[in-house]
Design an enzyme around this catalytic site. Structure first.
Site: not given
Length: 599
Positions: A64, A497
């Protein structure tokens, strides 16, 4: 299953010692030279998944928006969706197995998933333009063939095009023809039919500058452009003829750096967009008359699309269940505009495309976009049939609106976020509404925001709920964030997180950039204090004394130490548009965009 042959071939695709990889939302990604064994093993896994589902499975070789030196691989499930979570675990286990354990892991997966090894298997493969992709694609084929699977190698494809091929093959052609020509023709026919109905206005001459990130998007858009050229003229930049993939260009670069890509000259008020390296993300942008850069990201794309769909439904007289799905990173102004002005319900999910896609499937019409520009719209089978009937049976104006909706449905790639498809949808809507890019941008003004990272000893100490918008642990952190947020107007903040490293991501927005910066820094200090921060404390970009005062007010005297103030890592922010300019533009928009107010 010929275990002897698998062992023999596996030795030709040996796993580097000590290498551990994790299959995530984006599949596997790392340096290309470390991926040969992973590709071979994902070929094996794709065959098992195909046998289990009795369906065609896709394997896409791409990384990507990562640098050209990287590569990656991800599997595509039967309806063009991302791989099921339980099979993500199998992928991780298989990729990390030592050579001597390969046979046992394959047998374990087959038994756990009740795979009929006598079932036929079919796998389709695509790859991007990276120098390493062709060789790695062959490693996938080796894995497929050693397990007796059949395959079709599509060669060079955008990631969403492979998702489309898988979806077509598993719906017996109902969704479309599983060829690149079929893809081009389906989307282009819908686009041309839509733009035929556009009256003059807005940007009268429909032309668009496209930054293709030096990736596969350039190749495929060039192949496709003659199909839709009567409705849109595209000028390609960073087309791969020179320059490196994703280097100083592409959607991720433009979004994170808040500036145009290298290699593209932009005149005042020209409409421009950028794809990412595998063409599954898109962002728009322009320079205003004063030379200021304006980014139009996934939030505003979702707003444009969902508002238009809502408008068509009202015109047809259909009351369908339409919803927009966002993540916590969506700008608060976009959420307010959708809910309060357009009366479109908004839902929030955890970060990650698979979560948004799954939630969008719950509605008659579900629109989802991440702020990074990855997204699409999904339509239930019942809705598609209903709209098709309406386009044939309704009279005059209602029939015209139903026909528009029928073509819009065909224009979306419902298998995955697709930069080419989304670009054509956006261009069609702007043409039909007679909107310029500036008028689109002026629908609402983004709230200024700031994103930071805080390094911690163990990211697992942070757990969240409510689509990652509230911290559950460590104790006291959410209460501290709540107290800090109360100090600023139009503000919110959350922490989550990282999925890959021991850092905690902080997001804050408020009514001014200064307030957003202050809030983000104060929240990052709270994280550092309560979640086991390591290294130096987060450092503000303004006077430490003022911050110390604010932190001490929130947590008690002595909490903030202005002598231990470190560097912070900034992911980017948006500047607040001048309100007078925005008000003038919103006034101009009102005459073009006929807002439908439904109470």
């Amino acid at each position: 299953m010929d275990l002897g042959a698998i062992t023999k071939y596996s030795a030709l695709h040996a796993k580097p010692s000590g290498l551990i990889l994790q299959y995530g939302t984006a599949g596997f990604r790392t340096k290309a030279e470390h991926l040969d064994h992973v590709m071979f093993r994902m070929g094996l896994l794709a065959v098992l998944r195909s046998k289990q589902t009795k369906s065609t499975i896709g394997v896409m070789v791409t990384a990507s928006h990562n640098p050209e030196e990287d590569n990656g691989v991800k599997l595509v499930d039967p309806l063009g969706e991302m791989l099921a979570p339980s099979w993500e675990e199998h992928a991780t286990c298989l990729a990390n197995a030592e050579e001597q354990d390969m046979q046992r892991v394959l047998i374990d997966i087959s038994e756990k998933e009740a795979v009929n090894l006598q079932q036929d298997a079919f796998v389709v493969i695509g790859r991007d333009t990276r120098p390493s992709s062709e060789k790695l694609s062959q490693s996938v084929i080796d894995g497929v063939t050693v397990l007796g699977g059949q395959f079709h190698d599509y060669g060079l494809l955008t990631t969403p095009q492979l998702h489309y091929m898988v979806y077509c093959r598993n719906t017996g052609g109902r969704y479309g023809k599983a060829t690149i020509e079929g893809y081009y023709q389906k989307l282009s026919k819908a686009f041309v039919e839509l733009t035929k109905q556009a009256s003059c206005g807005g940007d009268e001459y429909r032309s668009l500058k496209v930054d293709c990130a030096n990736g596969i998007g350039a190749l495929k858009l060039r192949e496709m452009e003659h199909y839709f050229s009567q409705g849109l003229s595209v000028q390609l930049f960073n087309d791969g003829s020179k320059g490196k993939l994703n280097h100083l260009c592409g959607a991720d670069f433009v979004k994170s750096h808040q500036k145009p890509p290298q290699g593209m000259e932009i005149k005042s008020n020209e409409r421009c967009c950028s794809f990412d390296g595998d063409a599954d993300r898109i962002v728009y942008y322009y320079h205003d008359a004063d030379g200021h850069f304006h980014l139009i990201d996934g939030d505003k794309i979702a707003t444009l699309i969902s508002s238009f769909l809502k408008e068509l439904l009202v015109e047809i007289g259909e009351s369908l269940n339409i919803g927009v799905v966002q993540t916590a990173y969506a700008n608060g102004s976009s959420t307010r505009y959708l809910e309060e002005v357009m009366k479109v319900p908004v839902y929030c999910t955890k970060t990650g495309v698979k979560h948004l896609h799954h939630k969008a499937q719950e509605f008659d019409i579900g629109v989802y976009f991440e702020a990074n520009g990855h997204g699409t719209a999904l339509f239930s089978t019942a809705v598609e049939m209903k709209i098709k009937q309406s386009a044939e049976q309704l009279e005059d104006k209602k029939r015209k609106a139903a026909k528009m909706l029928e073509n819009i449905i065909d224009l979306f790639n419902q298998a995955a976020g697709d930069a080419i498809s989304d670009m054509l949808v956006i261009e069609a809507i702007l043409a039909l509404k007679g909107l310029t890019v500036q008028q689109w941008d002026a629908l609402y003004t983004d709230l200024p925001n700031r994103q930071l990272k805080v390094q911690v000893a163990d990211r697992r100490v942070i757990s969240t709920t409510n689509a990652e918008r509230q911290a559950v642990t460590p104790p006291g952190l959410q209460e501290a964030i709540n107290d800090l947020v109360k100090k600023y107007k139009l503000s919110r903040a959350f922490v989550r997180p990282s999925g890959t490293e021991d850092v905690v991501r902080v997001y804050a927005e408020a009514d001014s950039q200064e307030s957003a910066d202050h809030l983000a820094h104060e929240v990052s200090l709270a994280v550092f204090q309560l979640a086991g921060g390591i290294g130096e404390r987060p450092q503000p970009g303004y006077k430490a004394a003022e911050t110390t005062h604010n932190i001490n007010n929130a947590f008690g005297p002595g909490t903030a130490d202005e002598h231990t103030v470190p560097k912070q890592c900034c992911d980017g922010s948006r500047s607040f548009a001048k309100e007078t300019r925005a008000l003038k533009m919103r006034s101009a928009v009102a005459s073009h965009w006929k807002l439908i107010m439904i109470n």
